[in-house]
Design an enzyme around this catalytic site. Structure first.
Site: not given
Length: 334
Positions: A58-60, A62
């Protein structure tokens, strides 16, 4: 020598984590601001697990579900990477960024035209199904053994080819902010397969609407087979450990078998389990063909197996307890 009252206090030596063997799956509610690997290392130290891995970054920016596999559960993590996933996202119209989300630098800004629900639905329909998608430049995809985001940060020119992805659902949840004239925001629901970037979907939606867009918020709701997950935040886990101790913390883990339900299941007898544990195959006919979850007569997981075209069964990735002795650990044993 006299004490210096203005000198800073001596640094406290941080206790070194003593890791241990631990098996199971944690459904972590990843907080915003941490990378998936940073979140993984935080919970790995909390549980003192000697081995751990997550199933899909997951992106930071998210938040939401990040399944974390400890110990022998890491042997099934690869199969969970390709699972179907669901997200809620907020698209901010009118601004395109270099990362396709709110953490990036704005590249261009355009006025948002008059947009109707029908035009939004029509654009979403074009981005649903088996589609071709260009991943973001700032992504963990690797080229020459190096993540693309590392090349992008150095200012290198990067050409990324489109690839086919599956978007099972891309639906409008709420457009009240946009239609009321408050902010040009769309709240959206996404269900997709492996390799699909929600940032790319939102970027392409903005282009179809004629104004560009980027992801302002992103939350992962579920990952197969965890459709109704009981997620744990880092804060809740830290509180449990401090207040109730390690044994209560371990109760937050799901057994490995909970992550094996996506594979067709094959049960074997104790004698058959011993043969598999020695690396020997079994004559069938077993079905279906392909990778299967191996369970003993009591439903305890043994690992993953492979059924060939003739119906024969052979071991693929077995858990450490699936040995020639047939001895299995008690449920919940670390």
């Amino acid at each position: 020598m006299p004490n210096n009252p203005s000198a800073p206090p001596p640094r406290q030596k941080r206790e070194r984590t003593v890791f241990r063997r631990l098996d199971g799956i944690l459904l972590l509610d990843k907080p915003q601001g941490l990378s998936s690997n940073q979140a993984l290392q935080r919970v790995r130290h909390l549980f003192r697990a000697d081995k751990g891995g997550h199933t899909g970054s997951l992106d930071p920016l998210a938040t939401g579900l990040l399944p974390v596999c400890f110990g022998e559960a890491t042997k099934i993590a690869g199969g969970l990477l390709g699972a179907r996933k669901a997200y809620e996202t907020v698209a901010r119209l009118g601004i395109v960024t270099d990362t396709d989300d709110a953490e990036g630098q704005p590249l261009r800004e355009r006025p948002v035209p008059a947009i109707t629900i029908d035009s939004i639905d029509a654009a979403l329909k074009q981005l649903t199904g088996r589609i071709r998608q260009r991943p973001p430049i700032y992504s963990a995809l690797k080229r020459g053994g190096e993540p693309l985001y590392a090349k992008a940060r150095r200012g290198e020119t990067i050409e990324i080819e489109e690839r086919e992805v599956d978007v099972h659902a891309f639906d409008l949840v709420n457009a009240a902010d946009l239609l009321d004239g408050d902010e040009p925001l769309l709240r959206l629901h996404v269900e997709c397969g492996s390799g699909t970037y929600v940032r790319s979907l939102v970027r392409d939606l903005g282009e179809l609407l004629g104004c560009g867009a980027h992801v302002a918020e992103l939350r992962r709701l579920w990952v197969d087979p965890f459709r109704e997950p009981r997620m744990w935040t880092l804060q809740a886990l830290e509180n449990l450990l401090a207040q109730a101790g390690e044994r209560v913390l371990e109760a937050c883990l799901l057994p490995i078998e909970a992550g094996m339900t996506s594979w067709p299941q094959v049960r074997v007898s104790e004698a058959q389990a011993q043969r598999l544990g020695r690396g020997q195959g079994l004559r069938g006919p077993y079905q279906p063909q392909g990778q299967v979850a191996l369970l003993d007569e009591h439903g305890r997981g043994l690992g993953l197996g492979e059924v060939d075209a003739e119906g024969g069964l052979r071991p693929a990735r077995l858990f450490r307890w699936a040995s020639a002795t047939g001895a299995l650990p008690e449920a919940g044993t670390p």
